[in-house]
Design an enzyme around this catalytic site. Sequence first.
Site, PDB file in Angstrom:
ATOM      1  CD  GLU A 146      -1.681 -43.268  19.984  1.00 17.06           C
ATOM      2  OE1 GLU A 146      -2.055 -45.008  20.077  1.00 17.06           O
ATOM      3  OE2 GLU A 146      -0.758 -43.236  20.052  1.00 17.06           O
ATOM      4  CE  LYS A 169       5.410 -50.680  16.668  1.00 19.47           C
ATOM      5  NZ  LYS A 169       6.316 -50.252  17.457  1.00 19.47           N
ATOM      6  CG  ASN A 176       7.504 -53.449  19.879  1.00 21.14           C
ATOM      7  OD1 ASN A 176       7.787 -52.822  18.503  1.00 21.14           O
ATOM      8  ND2 ASN A 176       8.546 -52.707  20.422  1.00 21.14           N
TER       9      ASN A 176
HETATM   10  P1  RTP Z   1       4.010 -48.285  21.098  1.00 20.71           P
HETATM   11  O1  RTP Z   1       3.870 -47.248  21.026  1.00 20.71           O
HETATM   12  O2  RTP Z   1       4.716 -48.497  19.746  1.00 20.71           O
HETATM   13  O3  RTP Z   1       2.987 -49.821  21.550  1.00 20.71           O
HETATM   14  O4  RTP Z   1       5.966 -48.482  22.233  1.00 20.71           O
HETATM   15  P2  RTP Z   1       5.772 -48.284  23.533  1.00 20.71           P
HETATM   16  O5  RTP Z   1       4.897 -47.474  24.043  1.00 20.71           O
HETATM   17  O6  RTP Z   1       6.320 -49.800  24.611  1.00 20.71           O
HETATM   18  O7  RTP Z   1       6.970 -47.706  24.094  1.00 20.71           O
HETATM   19  P3  RTP Z   1       7.368 -46.329  23.370  1.00 20.71           P
HETATM   20  O8  RTP Z   1       8.193 -45.452  24.136  1.00 20.71           O
HETATM   21  O9  RTP Z   1       6.664 -44.953  23.175  1.00 20.71           O
HETATM   22  O10 RTP Z   1       8.732 -46.386  21.979  1.00 20.71           O
HETATM   23  C1  RTP Z   1       7.635 -46.277  20.592  1.00 20.71           C
HETATM   24  C2  RTP Z   1       8.845 -47.424  19.574  1.00 20.71           C
HETATM   25  O11 RTP Z   1      10.056 -46.954  19.995  1.00 20.71           O
HETATM   26  C3  RTP Z   1      10.978 -48.310  19.189  1.00 20.71           C
HETATM   27  N1  RTP Z   1      12.008 -48.037  20.261  1.00 20.71           N
HETATM   28  N2  RTP Z   1      12.685 -48.522  20.061  1.00 20.71           N
HETATM   29  N3  RTP Z   1      15.673 -48.141  22.223  1.00 20.71           N
HETATM   30  C4  RTP Z   1      14.977 -48.414  21.377  1.00 20.71           C
HETATM   31  O12 RTP Z   1      15.592 -48.512  20.336  1.00 20.71           O
HETATM   32  C5  RTP Z   1      13.694 -47.980  20.796  1.00 20.71           C
HETATM   33  N4  RTP Z   1      13.332 -47.661  22.281  1.00 20.71           N
HETATM   34  C6  RTP Z   1      11.627 -47.242  21.294  1.00 20.71           C
HETATM   35  C7  RTP Z   1      10.018 -49.324  19.743  1.00 20.71           C
HETATM   36  O13 RTP Z   1       9.398 -49.903  18.466  1.00 20.71           O
HETATM   37  C8  RTP Z   1       8.864 -48.898  20.472  1.00 20.71           C
HETATM   38  O14 RTP Z   1       7.642 -49.814  20.862  1.00 20.71           O
END
Ligand code: RTP
Length: 155
Positions: A133, A16, A119
């Site tokens: 994707e 990112k 992150n």
């Molecule tokens: P990613 O898709 O980036 O690998 O992350 P992930 O599956 O672990 O998490 P996801 O729930 O899909 O969320 C995507 C990205 O959104 C941001 N995020 N912000 N509460 C918050 O402010 C929040 N929750 C998620 C994070 O950058 C997350 O990686």
Amino acid sequence: EEMASPQEERTFIAIKPDGVQRGLVGEIIKRFEQRGFKLIALKMVTASQDHLKVHYQDLKDKPFFPSLVEYMASGPIVAMVWQGLEAVKQGRIMLGATNPLASNPGTIRGDFSIQTGRNICHGSDAVDSAEREIAHWFKPEEVSGWKRTVDSWIY
Ligand code: RTP
């Protein structure tokens, strides 16, 4: 382009904008290479908000969606496809938990970050979302299913 053999998977991993800004591109690529995964597509791109809205379509109703899209569009991303055994699941393990405060040391997020909104990296969460994707970020001719020419235990 040859497809992965049946037991292998392909996953979409992205560094990112914060990961690029912090100079972690080499570190992240190094970890996947050292693990034995094969890099089969790579590019740096500053994505449009429209492109990112499709990438994160499953999160469109979340309160953080607009700020997530804006942040992800704020600078260059390093988009990659990695291939190997259980690439999707193992990629997620190597990245760590979404919230870096819940990520184990030894994971990318657990070693380099403390904030969910910064992150560092993205990894596909399932084989079907990985396929979606990869197709969203890469043209078929940008993905190369190249073969190792060395020992067969390196896949
Ligand atoms: P990613 O898709 O980036 O690998 O992350 P992930 O599956 O672990 O998490 P996801 O729930 O899909 O969320 C995507 C990205 O959104 C941001 N995020 N912000 N509460 C918050 O402010 C929040 N929750 C998620 C994070 O950058 C997350 O990686």
